[in-house]
Design a protein around this motif. Structure first.
Motif, mmCIF file in Angstrom:
data_model
loop_
_atom_site.group_PDB
_atom_site.id
_atom_site.type_symbol
_atom_site.label_atom_id
_atom_site.label_comp_id
_atom_site.label_asym_id
_atom_site.label_seq_id
_atom_site.Cartn_x
_atom_site.Cartn_y
_atom_site.Cartn_z
ATOM 1 N N ALA A 194 179.319 47.994 -37.001
ATOM 2 C CA ALA A 194 179.338 46.556 -36.723
ATOM 3 C C ALA A 194 177.952 45.934 -36.731
ATOM 4 C CB ALA A 194 180.014 46.301 -35.369
ATOM 5 N N MET A 195 176.913 46.716 -36.421
ATOM 6 C CA MET A 195 175.557 46.185 -36.366
ATOM 7 C C MET A 195 174.791 46.403 -37.667
ATOM 8 S SD MET A 195 175.254 44.683 -33.498
ATOM 9 C CE MET A 195 173.490 44.425 -33.381
ATOM 10 N N LEU A 196 175.450 46.918 -38.696
ATOM 11 C CA LEU A 196 174.753 47.192 -39.952
ATOM 12 C C LEU A 196 174.152 45.933 -40.586
ATOM 13 C CD1 LEU A 196 173.963 49.432 -41.897
ATOM 14 C CD2 LEU A 196 176.106 49.064 -43.117
ATOM 15 N N PRO A 197 174.867 44.793 -40.613
ATOM 16 C CA PRO A 197 174.242 43.589 -41.178
ATOM 17 C C PRO A 197 172.930 43.222 -40.495
ATOM 18 C CG PRO A 197 176.598 43.239 -40.907
ATOM 19 C CD PRO A 197 176.273 44.539 -40.234
ATOM 20 N N TYR A 198 172.857 43.406 -39.185
ATOM 21 C CA TYR A 198 171.616 43.099 -38.466
ATOM 22 C C TYR A 198 170.482 43.995 -38.936
ATOM 23 C CZ TYR A 198 168.195 42.893 -34.702
ATOM 24 O OH TYR A 198 167.039 42.777 -33.993
ATOM 25 N N PHE A 199 170.778 45.265 -39.205
ATOM 26 C CA PHE A 199 169.748 46.174 -39.690
ATOM 27 C C PHE A 199 169.160 45.681 -41.009
ATOM 28 C CE2 PHE A 199 171.169 49.231 -36.581
ATOM 29 C CZ PHE A 199 170.057 50.021 -36.359
ATOM 30 N N ASN A 353 176.725 38.161 -42.593
ATOM 31 C CA ASN A 353 177.392 39.115 -41.691
ATOM 32 C C ASN A 353 178.859 39.287 -42.065
ATOM 33 O OD1 ASN A 353 176.077 40.159 -38.866
ATOM 34 N ND2 ASN A 353 174.917 38.476 -39.761
ATOM 35 N N LEU A 354 179.554 38.178 -42.279
ATOM 36 C CA LEU A 354 180.974 38.247 -42.625
ATOM 37 C C LEU A 354 181.181 38.964 -43.962
ATOM 38 C CD1 LEU A 354 182.056 34.620 -41.613
ATOM 39 C CD2 LEU A 354 182.614 36.752 -40.420
ATOM 40 N N GLY A 355 180.334 38.650 -44.939
ATOM 41 C CA GLY A 355 180.467 39.279 -46.249
ATOM 42 C C GLY A 355 180.243 40.776 -46.196
ATOM 43 N N ILE A 356 179.213 41.212 -45.486
ATOM 44 C CA ILE A 356 178.922 42.650 -45.393
ATOM 45 C C ILE A 356 180.023 43.377 -44.632
ATOM 46 C CG2 ILE A 356 177.310 44.351 -44.438
ATOM 47 C CD1 ILE A 356 175.065 42.343 -44.999
ATOM 48 N N GLY A 364 186.256 43.650 -50.028
ATOM 49 C CA GLY A 364 185.506 42.937 -51.041
ATOM 50 C C GLY A 364 185.317 41.478 -50.675
ATOM 51 N N VAL A 365 184.466 40.790 -51.421
ATOM 52 C CA VAL A 365 184.225 39.363 -51.214
ATOM 53 C C VAL A 365 184.561 38.621 -52.496
ATOM 54 C CG1 VAL A 365 182.493 39.539 -49.396
ATOM 55 C CG2 VAL A 365 181.782 39.785 -51.757
ATOM 56 N N SER A 366 185.193 37.478 -52.345
ATOM 57 C CA SER A 366 185.587 36.687 -53.506
ATOM 58 C C SER A 366 184.406 35.910 -54.065
ATOM 59 C CB SER A 366 186.715 35.730 -53.122
ATOM 60 O OG SER A 366 186.237 34.749 -52.205
#
Length: 401
Positions: A194-199, A353-356, A364-366
């Protein structure tokens, strides 16, 4: 006729400043350590080591023999046999079970009342006590394991009592819940990452931070901004060259971090807990695309904040406070899960954050979500650049106090 000093072409002026700053900061050990070592490499290694340590410890508690102090073990030998079959090793009784769990001498203590056997023979309900401390995270797996074994034993014995009376065991359970978990092995990985985007965002921040400080507050303190501004070049071009240098260092730091996570992610025993983690090329390419606008935005914000500082140390203080901003979206999504709306992808940091998180889940992301994410962050970056340009036009910026 007075000689007219020729103005260098726009691109040449920007390129000259860019190459100058990159060349000079490649000699700065502090900048190199921050951009290419501390953030992009140390973060992934520590992150994966922590996850590995936690998972292996929990797996050991779930699989290895579990010592549990038992008070009154002689009153329920059959229950003790069932616990032993489940991997529980009954230990010596303790005088004060509540104190034992509070002092972490034991994760869980089982106490069996002296009238257990008498009530059992009469077919009356009996009760056992489990002492544990829910504030101790380490004890959660042990408590759940002992609770499950005791409850399974209770259901088996209840079914046998019904059979002995000529009744079907299903009589005691007229309603059964069939759970249909729709989570995939990959989507469950979000619980750990969950904290990966912050990294990733903090890696971008750290990659360009010392460069941004040095190129504005540092040069101001060394009194080298004034001769630079004396050149017949618009200051916005000088700023563009500096932003390009900061962006290159930040992007390089992000690429190193993505590569590091792709490599060390292979050492996470995710399959042992029914998870699947894909941090490979496809994931890295989308993350890079989503975060590129943040490179420009953070570079401009760092330069803007550093422009307010009169010394290198003062700029460090200001940027250390600014570093807390990227953690807000990750913290909000961790503690207050929300359903993503289309407009959220246009909010800088929140959209990334939402995309990652969607990429981690395997959803996936549109194209629309990527477009909103890029547009919102680029617009914010443009505003930050324009504000910084105004600061660069001030004569006070070149003067060191």
């Amino acid at each position: 006729m007075n000689a007219i000093t020729p103005r260098p072409p726009r691109t040449r002026a920007i390129l000259t400043v860019f190459l100058k700053e990159v060349r000079e900061n490649l000699r700065d050990r502090r900048t190199l350590i921050s951009a290419f070592l501390t953030g992009p490499l140390l973060g992934p290694i520590l992150f994966v080591m922590l996850i590995n340590f936690t998972l292996n410890r929990e797996l050991d508690k779930a699989e290895k023999p579990l010592p549990v102090p038992v008070i009154g073990a002689e009153y329920a030998p059959n229950l003790l046999d069932a616990l032993k079959a489940g991997g529980v090793v009954p230990g010596a009784a303790v005088a004060d079970p509540a104190r034992a769990v509070r002092k972490q001498d034991a994760d869980v203590v089982l106490r069996i009342a002296p009238d257990y056997g008498k009530a059992w023979r009469k077919g009356e309900p009996v009760q056992v006590e489990l002492f544990y401390d829910s504030s101790q995270r380490d004890a959660g797996t042990s408590v759940e394991r002992v609770t499950r074994l005791v409850e399974n034993y209770a259901r088996e014995q209840g079914a046998m009592r019904l059979v002995a009376r000529g009744l079907s065991p299903a009589t005691a359970w007229p309603l059964q819940v069939a759970r249909r978990d729709q989570a995939t092995p990959q989507s469950r990985a979000v619980l750990m990452f969950a904290m990966l985007p912050y990294f990733f965002v903090i890696t971008i921040f750290m990659g360009g931070m010392y460069l941004a400080i040095d190129l504005t507050a540092g040069e101001r303190e060394r009194q080298s901004l004034e001769p630079l501004f004396a050149n017949p070049v618009p200051r916005w071009r000088i700023l563009c060259g500096k932003l390009a240098a900061i962006g290159v260092f930040s992007t390089a730091s992000l690429l190193i971090s993505l590569s590091a996570f792709a490599m060390v992610g292979q050492f996470i025993p995710a399959e042992k807990i029914g998870m699947e983690i894909d941090l490979g090329l496809h994931f890295a390419a989308y993350v890079l695309l989503l975060l590129l606008p943040l490179v420009l935005l953070l570079s401009a914000l760092q330069s803007m904040v550093a422009a307010f500082a009169k010394s290198y140390r003062e700029a460090q203080t200001y940027l250390s406070l600014l570093m807390l901003v990227p953690i807000i979206p990750s913290a909000v999504l961790s503690f207050m899960p929300i359903k993503a709306q289309a407009w959220m992808y246009a909010v800088p940091l929140l959209g990334q954050n939402l995309g990652i998180m969607q990429l981690l889940r395997g959803d996936g992301v549109s194209a629309a979500q990527v477009g909103l994410c890029l547009a919102g962050s680029l617009l914010a970056a443009l505003v930050a650049v324009l504000v910084t340009i105004q600061l660069y036009r001030s004569e006070r910026l070149a003067i060191s106090a």
